[in-house]
Design a protein around this motif. Structure first.
Motif, PDB file in Angstrom:
ATOM      1  N   ILE A   1      23.004  -7.466 -38.245  1.00 29.37           N
ATOM      2  CA  ILE A   1      21.661  -8.094 -38.027  1.00 29.37           C
ATOM      3  C   ILE A   1      21.632  -9.484 -38.569  1.00 29.37           C
ATOM      4  O   ILE A   1      21.085 -10.400 -37.450  1.00 29.37           O
ATOM      5  CB  ILE A   1      20.729  -7.139 -38.792  1.00 29.37           C
ATOM      6  CG1 ILE A   1      20.639  -5.808 -38.032  1.00 29.37           C
ATOM      7  CG2 ILE A   1      19.283  -7.961 -38.691  1.00 29.37           C
ATOM      8  CD1 ILE A   1      19.686  -5.020 -39.018  1.00 29.37           C
TER       9      ILE A   1
ATOM     10  N   ASN B   1      23.352 -11.500 -35.567  1.00 25.12           N
ATOM     11  CA  ASN B   1      22.396 -11.785 -34.489  1.00 25.12           C
ATOM     12  C   ASN B   1      21.301 -12.746 -34.757  1.00 25.12           C
ATOM     13  O   ASN B   1      20.983 -13.638 -33.920  1.00 25.12           O
ATOM     14  CB  ASN B   1      21.881 -10.310 -33.974  1.00 25.12           C
ATOM     15  CG  ASN B   1      22.742  -9.492 -33.204  1.00 25.12           C
ATOM     16  OD1 ASN B   1      22.852  -9.943 -31.955  1.00 25.12           O
ATOM     17  ND2 ASN B   1      23.482  -8.607 -33.659  1.00 25.12           N
TER      18      ASN B   1
ATOM     19  N   ILE C   1      17.640  -1.288 -32.749  1.00 31.76           N
ATOM     20  CA  ILE C   1      17.389  -2.405 -33.343  1.00 31.76           C
ATOM     21  C   ILE C   1      17.377  -3.415 -32.025  1.00 31.76           C
ATOM     22  O   ILE C   1      18.538  -3.984 -31.992  1.00 31.76           O
ATOM     23  CB  ILE C   1      18.059  -3.038 -34.376  1.00 31.76           C
ATOM     24  CG1 ILE C   1      17.975  -1.737 -35.736  1.00 31.76           C
ATOM     25  CG2 ILE C   1      17.293  -4.071 -34.929  1.00 31.76           C
ATOM     26  CD1 ILE C   1      19.127  -2.092 -36.447  1.00 31.76           C
TER      27      ILE C   1
END
Length: 256
Positions: free
Chosen positions: A156, A159, A199
């Motif tokens: 995460i 990203n 997600i």
């Protein structure tokens, strides 16, 4: 202010808490190695195309020791097709594996399913890593699921760094640092991960002050179908949002 839609890679997570295996899309071997709390020291390569591995005559598997893993991290794993491995503590213990245990490892690498517990006393392994298309569809067994949440946090973070990257005009300009995401915050999504959740960086929205990343349920296509295609992952509905406050450099979660 008008919102700016951002297109990035969606991360899919499905956790089986009974045996601690996690199916993901959007998380690569490199993400795993960079994010895991305790990286493997040695890995027994059940299926691979890594040219610099050593050969173990007892099992007829290749293996990589800690000195080789930095090179394996840079290898084009996504081009290997099948890439399956289990970590181990000492090569002397690998030499004590029985024919039955070697057969179980072969079956696991071939089918992606375990016959007995995938955590072997002789190997003292913490992981079994299985993929036919690294980053697109991965299945990893974790002895300790906290290890997975650290890997997810890194993926995460990576990203988000890509999404907030500013154009560097002058050599002394620096990219804004994104805060690490607390693993306790990610565990709030555990109930969704048990169902299979996205997600969705593909549908993330950025304003001046924050970035909202939706958490979606109910995939429109089965993961096995997605493995055979290049389609984007699509989901049925949003159940929560992962929020990053750009000014405060903080993470939060809201439901709905």
């Amino acid at each position: 202010m008008k919102k700016e839609s951002l297109k990035q890679q969606t991360i899919y997570v499905h956790i089986d808490n009974v045996i601690n295996n996690v199916v993901t899309s959007g998380i690569t071997f490199c993400d795993f190695m960079n994010g895991v709390m305790s990286p493997p020291q040695n890995i027994l390569l059940l299926k691979h195309q890594f040219p610099d591995a050593s050969f173990n005559a007892h099992t007829s598997f290749h293996y990589s020791e800690v000195s080789d893993l930095s090179e394996l991290k840079k290898a084009p794993v996504s081009q290997y097709g099948d890439f399956c491995w289990v970590d181990f503590e000492e090569i002397d213990l690998v030499n004590q594996l029985t024919a039955q245990e070697v057969a179980e490892l072969l079956y696991l690498a071939h089918t992606g399913r375990h016959l007995r517990s995938p955590f072997y006393y002789k190997l003292q392994n913490d992981f079994i890593y299985l993929t036919k298309d690294d980053g697109r569809y991965n299945k990893v067994y974790y002895r300790n699921l906290d290890q997975f949440y650290h890997v997810l946090g890194y993926a995460i973070w990576k990203n988000m760094m890509q999404m907030t990257a500013e154009k560097i005009i002058l050599p002394f300009m620096k990219r804004k640092k994104i805060a690490d995401i607390p693993t306790d915050l990610l565990k709030k999504f555990a109930k969704y991960f048990r169902e299979g959740a996205c997600i969705s960086f593909d549908d993330a929205v950025k304003t001046r002050n924050q970035i909202e990343v939706p958490i979606g349920l109910n995939l429109k296509d089965d993961m096995q179908e997605l493995l055979r295609s290049n389609d984007l992952i699509e989901y049925g509905h949003v159940v929560a949002h992962l929020i990053y406050d750009v000014k405060q450099n903080e993470w939060s979660v809201i439901d709905g």
